[in-house]
Write a protein that holds these residues in place. Structure first.
Motif, short mmCIF file in Angstrom:
data_model
loop_
_atom_site.label_atom_id
_atom_site.label_comp_id
_atom_site.label_asym_id
_atom_site.label_seq_id
_atom_site.Cartn_x
_atom_site.Cartn_y
_atom_site.Cartn_z
N THR A 36 -36.03 -48.55 -40.78
CA THR A 36 -35.69 -49.87 -41.33
C THR A 36 -36.35 -50.07 -42.69
O THR A 36 -35.73 -50.61 -43.61
N PRO A 73 -31.45 -61.10 -37.60
CA PRO A 73 -31.01 -60.06 -36.66
C PRO A 73 -29.86 -60.57 -35.80
O PRO A 73 -29.82 -61.74 -35.44
N ILE A 74 -28.93 -59.68 -35.52
CA ILE A 74 -27.89 -59.98 -34.54
C ILE A 74 -28.49 -59.61 -33.18
O ILE A 74 -28.93 -58.48 -32.97
N ARG A 76 -29.02 -58.58 -29.50
CA ARG A 76 -30.41 -58.25 -29.36
C ARG A 76 -30.77 -57.02 -30.17
O ARG A 76 -31.93 -56.84 -30.53
N ALA A 77 -29.81 -56.18 -30.44
CA ALA A 77 -30.11 -54.89 -31.07
C ALA A 77 -30.78 -55.04 -32.43
O ALA A 77 -31.64 -54.25 -32.79
N GLY A 78 -30.43 -56.06 -33.19
CA GLY A 78 -31.01 -56.26 -34.51
C GLY A 78 -32.46 -56.66 -34.51
O GLY A 78 -33.15 -56.55 -35.52
N HIS A 96 -31.73 -66.18 -36.25
CA HIS A 96 -31.15 -65.36 -35.20
C HIS A 96 -29.69 -65.76 -34.98
O HIS A 96 -29.37 -66.95 -35.00
N VAL A 126 -28.84 -59.14 -42.96
CA VAL A 126 -28.47 -59.15 -41.55
C VAL A 126 -28.80 -57.78 -40.97
O VAL A 126 -28.39 -56.76 -41.53
N THR A 127 -29.55 -57.78 -39.87
CA THR A 127 -29.93 -56.51 -39.24
C THR A 127 -29.19 -56.33 -37.93
O THR A 127 -29.18 -57.23 -37.09
N ASP A 128 -28.55 -55.19 -37.78
CA ASP A 128 -27.87 -54.82 -36.55
C ASP A 128 -27.61 -53.33 -36.61
O ASP A 128 -26.83 -52.88 -37.44
N MET A 130 -26.00 -51.47 -34.62
CA MET A 130 -24.80 -51.05 -33.91
C MET A 130 -23.61 -51.00 -34.86
O MET A 130 -23.43 -51.87 -35.69
#
Length: 139
Positions: A36, A73-74, A76-78, A96, A126-128, A130
């Motif tokens: 990251t 973060p998206i 839960r994965a983010g 969130h 934005v963090t994700d 997936m």
């Protein structure tokens, strides 16, 4: 929206280590933080800069201009990517967003959204981790 494919050898190496069945939870989380941070370095590469007044022995200091930054973060994965981003941008505020894919329409459905109160004053990362399937049904 611009998509950046991260092909840096360090990122590829760390992803390989993460995928190894011998990698434990602690090492997995540390590798995710490192990946990251490497990604954060790249995605912030083109932040605008402007000269800002600062007392230095020689000249003006150059600092980051424009809006403040935030991280979303998206769920839960983010969430796993937040600490790595905060290591680079410790003053960022965190919001969130929770989404799931409707099984019938395959469209995203928002079930949670909590953003910083000053959302209009910030640019957000934005963090994700997936990558979506693009709405294809599986048989």
């Amino acid at each position: 929206m611009k998509v950046n494919v991260m092909t840096h050898p360090l990122i590829q190496h760390k992803v390989t280590l993460m995928r190894d069945v011998q990698t434990g939870s602690k090492d997995f989380r540390e590798l995710l933080d490192e990946i990251t941070m490497l990604m954060g370095y790249e995605i912030t590469r083109n932040l605008p800069l402007e000269d800002v007044e600062a007392e230095t022995p020689l000249t003006k200091m150059t600092g980051i201009a424009g809006k403040k930054l935030g991280i979303i973060p998206i769920l839960r994965a983010g969430l796993g990517m937040v600490n790595g981003m905060l290591s680079l941008i410790p003053t960022a505020k965190v919001g969130h967003i929770g989404l799931y894919r409707d099984p019938e329409t395959l469209k995203p459905v928002e079930y949670y959204c909590k953003l910083p109160s000053d959302v209009g004053e910030r640019d957000f990362i934005v963090t994700d981790p997936m990558l979506a399937t693009g709405g294809r049904k599986r048989c």
